[in-house]
Motif scaffolding. Structure first.
Motif, PDB file in Angstrom:
ATOM      1  N   TYR A 151      42.942  42.943  42.201  1.00  0.00           N
ATOM      2  CA  TYR A 151      41.594  42.391  42.188  1.00  0.00           C
ATOM      3  C   TYR A 151      41.335  41.729  40.839  1.00  0.00           C
ATOM      4  CZ  TYR A 151      40.277  44.893  46.452  1.00  0.00           C
ATOM      5  OH  TYR A 151      40.198  45.334  47.748  1.00  0.00           O
ATOM      6  N   ASN A 152      40.416  40.781  40.843  1.00  0.00           N
ATOM      7  CA  ASN A 152      39.935  40.146  39.619  1.00  0.00           C
ATOM      8  C   ASN A 152      38.474  40.519  39.423  1.00  0.00           C
ATOM      9  OD1 ASN A 152      42.444  38.815  39.464  1.00  0.00           O
ATOM     10  ND2 ASN A 152      41.690  37.146  40.741  1.00  0.00           N
ATOM     11  N   GLN A 189      46.186  35.610  40.822  1.00  0.00           N
ATOM     12  CA  GLN A 189      46.361  36.156  39.482  1.00  0.00           C
ATOM     13  C   GLN A 189      47.457  35.408  38.741  1.00  0.00           C
ATOM     14  OE1 GLN A 189      46.922  40.447  39.984  1.00  0.00           O
ATOM     15  NE2 GLN A 189      44.697  40.740  40.071  1.00  0.00           N
ATOM     16  N   GLN A 240      33.569  41.042  41.703  1.00  0.00           N
ATOM     17  CA  GLN A 240      35.011  41.107  41.942  1.00  0.00           C
ATOM     18  C   GLN A 240      35.454  40.064  42.951  1.00  0.00           C
ATOM     19  OE1 GLN A 240      36.588  42.118  44.962  1.00  0.00           O
ATOM     20  NE2 GLN A 240      34.827  42.846  46.135  1.00  0.00           N
ATOM     21  N   GLU A 295      42.223  40.944  35.199  1.00  0.00           N
ATOM     22  CA  GLU A 295      43.082  41.025  36.368  1.00  0.00           C
ATOM     23  C   GLU A 295      43.591  42.455  36.493  1.00  0.00           C
ATOM     24  OE1 GLU A 295      46.186  38.141  36.185  1.00  0.00           O
ATOM     25  OE2 GLU A 295      44.829  36.430  36.472  1.00  0.00           O
ATOM     26  N   ASN A 307      40.878  33.710  43.763  1.00  0.00           N
ATOM     27  CA  ASN A 307      41.653  34.649  44.576  1.00  0.00           C
ATOM     28  C   ASN A 307      43.151  34.616  44.312  1.00  0.00           C
ATOM     29  OD1 ASN A 307      39.236  33.774  46.886  1.00  0.00           O
ATOM     30  ND2 ASN A 307      39.500  35.905  46.274  1.00  0.00           N
ATOM     31  N   LEU A 356      38.642  49.574  44.474  1.00  0.00           N
ATOM     32  CA  LEU A 356      37.903  48.900  43.404  1.00  0.00           C
ATOM     33  C   LEU A 356      36.398  49.053  43.552  1.00  0.00           C
ATOM     34  CD1 LEU A 356      38.084  47.134  40.853  1.00  0.00           C
ATOM     35  CD2 LEU A 356      37.694  45.179  42.352  1.00  0.00           C
ATOM     36  N   THR A 357      35.879  49.056  44.778  1.00  0.00           N
ATOM     37  CA  THR A 357      34.430  49.184  44.930  1.00  0.00           C
ATOM     38  C   THR A 357      33.920  50.511  44.379  1.00  0.00           C
ATOM     39  OG1 THR A 357      34.722  50.000  47.194  1.00  0.00           O
ATOM     40  CG2 THR A 357      34.360  47.632  46.900  1.00  0.00           C
ATOM     41  N   SER A 412      43.527  50.603  39.738  1.00  0.00           N
ATOM     42  CA  SER A 412      43.113  50.066  41.035  1.00  0.00           C
ATOM     43  C   SER A 412      44.308  50.103  41.984  1.00  0.00           C
ATOM     44  CB  SER A 412      42.613  48.630  40.887  1.00  0.00           C
ATOM     45  OG  SER A 412      42.416  48.015  42.148  1.00  0.00           O
ATOM     46  N   TYR A 441      39.115  39.295  45.442  1.00  0.00           N
ATOM     47  CA  TYR A 441      40.437  39.741  45.872  1.00  0.00           C
ATOM     48  C   TYR A 441      41.498  38.986  45.081  1.00  0.00           C
ATOM     49  CZ  TYR A 441      44.491  40.233  49.004  1.00  0.00           C
ATOM     50  OH  TYR A 441      45.742  40.469  49.526  1.00  0.00           O
ATOM     51  N   GLY A 442      42.516  39.707  44.602  1.00  0.00           N
ATOM     52  CA  GLY A 442      43.540  39.110  43.749  1.00  0.00           C
ATOM     53  C   GLY A 442      44.619  38.334  44.463  1.00  0.00           C
ATOM     54  N   SER A 469      30.563  45.926  45.620  1.00  0.00           N
ATOM     55  CA  SER A 469      31.408  44.761  45.354  1.00  0.00           C
ATOM     56  C   SER A 469      30.906  43.973  44.155  1.00  0.00           C
ATOM     57  CB  SER A 469      31.450  43.848  46.582  1.00  0.00           C
ATOM     58  OG  SER A 469      30.163  43.323  46.852  1.00  0.00           O
TER      59      SER A 469
END
Length: 260
Positions: free
Chosen positions: A73-74, A107, A29, A88, A105, A43-44, A69, A31-32, A17
């Motif tokens: 996620y950001n 975008q 990262q 983003e 959290n 993403l991980t 992705s 969560y978006g 992460s």
């Protein structure tokens, strides 16, 4: 890590992460804020690949723009040369480089976040934008409200704060009031059990905590079986995420489930 040396916070079964490698490239990262999915990688797994194969922000950006992705996620990046970036990642859209290297959290592109009031993402971003401090003082602010969250009984609280130094490859890890210092070239294995049970566990029904796109009541996330969820998705047999809430009935996943 199999390529460059490095360390970071692992995610079941093999991703990261956040972390830093021996070139001084660090990643993190968030969560978006949106639950839709598309074809792509977890993403991980992407972040682990970035740390194993890249040595600079530019090289990491090239990977993030090439590798899709599967969820929103950001990502924030920094390297030993002083370069920073925020990206983003949107499912089915790709990577958008943002003007400032900060993220919470939600975008700026696409659909609004599912539950901005519950995560207080807009408040936290506005606070970060107002800060006028040196990087060496930034970590202190993440230990205070509004950046630090303590609503554990509602399924939303800060588990740890990791502060990486790209130049020295130093990690300062803060967990439930305890702080650890680690260096990549002098890593010392340790074990710590963090207790977040200070807040009374109770079910709090919050309309803003319900993700109306999926029907998941996130106010019950504190009791969710996250280990079973991760193992099921790693095996390619993930259910609808609400099925992992306590007392929920199972139903088949309503969005594409994949092993990544």
């Amino acid at each position: 890590m199999d390529g460059s040396r490095g360390y970071g916070h692992g995610r079941i079964p093999w991703g990261l992460s956040d972390g830093i490698n021996d070139a001084g490239l660090s990643v993190a990262q968030a969560y978006g804020g949106r639950s839709e999915t598309a074809e792509g990688f977890g993403l991980t797994t992407i972040l682990r690949y970035v740390l194993e194969t890249c040595d600079s922000v530019d090289a990491a950006l090239a990977v993030l723009q090439r590798v899709p992705s599967h969820m929103a996620y950001n990502v924030v990046l920094a390297d030993a040369g002083g370069q920073t970036a925020s990206v983003e990642l949107a499912p089915g859209v790709g990577a958008t480089i943002m003007p400032r290297a900060i993220a919470t959290n939600h975008q700026n592109m696409g659909r609004a976040a599912d539950r901005p009031g519950s995560t207080r993402t807009l408040e936290r971003l506005a606070h970060l934008k107002r800060l006028r401090i040196s990087p060496s003082r930034l970590g202190v602010h993440f230990l205070e409200k509004p950046l630090r969250q303590d609503r554990y009984d509602q399924g939303f609280g800060t588990l740890f704060t990791a502060e990486y130094s790209p130049k020295t490859q130093l990690l300062l890890l803060s967990m439930a009031g305890e702080q650890w210092y680690q260096r990549l070239d002098a890593f010392r294995e340790r074990q710590h059990i963090a207790d977040y049970s200070g807040a009374q566990r109770k079910v709090v029904y919050d309309d803003d905590a319900v993700d109306w796109a999926t029907g998941v009541d996130w106010s019950r996330a504190a009791g969710m079986d996250w280990t079973r969820l991760a193992m099921d998705y790693a095996a390619g047999s993930g259910q609808w995420i609400g099925a992992y809430n306590p007392g929920a009935s199972s139903r088949q996943c309503m969005v594409p489930c994949q092993q990544s």
